[in-house]
Design an enzyme around this catalytic site. Sequence first.
Site: not given
Length: 513
Positions: A136, A275, A467, A509
């Site tokens: 200080k 990567h 899909d 998830r």
Amino acid sequence: MIQRALLSVSDKRGLVELATALRELGIELISTGGTARLLQENGIPVTPIEAVTGMPEILGGRVKTLHPMIHGGLLARRDRPEDVEDMHRHAIAGIDLVVVNLYPFEATVARDDVTLEDAIEQIDIGGVTLLRAAAKNYRYVTVVSDPDDYPTLIAALREHRQVPEDVRAAFAVKAFRQTALYDAMISDWLARRLGTDATPFPDVLPLGVRKAGDLRYGENPHQQGALYRVPNAGGLAHAEQLQGKGMSYTNWLDAEGAWLAVQQFETPAVVIVKHASPCGIATHPDLVQAYRHALASDPVSAFGGIVAVNRPVDKALAEAMDDLFIEVLLAPEVTPEAREHLAAKKNRRVLVVPPLRTPYVETRSIPGGFIRQTPDAVETPIAMQCVTTREPTAEERATLEFAWRACLAVKSNAIVLARAVDGGFATVGIGTGQPSRVDAVRLAVQKAGEQASGAVMASDAFFPFPDGVEVAAQAGVTAVIQPGGSRRDAEVIAAANQYGMAMVFTGVRHFRH
């Protein structure tokens, strides 16, 4: 001009040489306890702290320097008449140099047999106060908290008889960082040991880390980087590098992806990452076979990749890797024979990763702050609710479990195609990091080629449309594991039934960004 110095150190490296140099410059030395004894044993004149304070060390050494005669001498502003008057009134002499390092709390708590009492007694009070007071008041007082800075201090004193203000300022900042790290280590250890702070998200998060070294470069050669370690934490950041060039920022990120992925498997496993996302994952009782199956998943992408294994690397595995250019090899252990063989691959970095000793919480920086989360892990046991007409076979179910574990490590949107292979399991196609889930399926199918026929598929999140399942079915995929929870689950299930596929929902998830 420095006339009076206080020395009180636990780490006594270079202390005698420093004190000798200070005395040669005519600087009076004040010291405490063991530091004073060492100096006296080496014939260096020193004034014991009790001669300055008029008080003996008390409470078993807990109180030595906490006294106005010490802190008045440190905190007085030499150019303020009122401070100077206070010093004269109370016969306080200035202290111009403080050399202090702290009790070895870090080394103490690293011991497996450390007791709470041992740790508490290694929490420094006086030393931290000395450092903070001197830092200080750095305009008037020089503070040195690291023995590695002694040569800089001595050189400055010999040249100037004083320490330049910019050097004093740098020393002061370093001292404050030392005390901040010290307090962070103490608060973290005590919170875990006393069980007073079970949350991984405390209101105040002191990040007590120490720089381990500079990196070769950041994500790109024009960027700089450095590695920081949490003291005593173990884990990847504390890996021992046996050979090879220095690690770059991207090497560490890829290593993290590979190491976290391989930890998901209890059986012998090999993960190849490129990567930051796996391009091949396999398990097999024989680690050489696991490596070959992981490599076969995507041998083109594996070139220049990171390989992680969850068992010791022996010579047979080291030899099996000879033909592949590998940037980094990670393992919990490398046998002496394997080390000798790997030494011929001078550019191959080999890291031995120790066990993680402290709870792991994922922390990432964002501009202006941090975000934090508990780490992801595959649920045990894996809940598999069959939602299709056809139930998965026993082999499909086992392969689905492998694919679900593998999927956890793949960047979202993530699709993993996997097969059972001669006593183990392996990925055959991985679709990673695609904004569209159906595109991730297409990529995985493309990577798998003919191997897609008869494979199973894992998806880290639900299919928003039929899909993705349709593309997989047309490639010959026979079973699917996914969380479920889409508004179009009924349509997705209908598509699976149409193609005779088995599908199970997990209700969990596993995004990885």
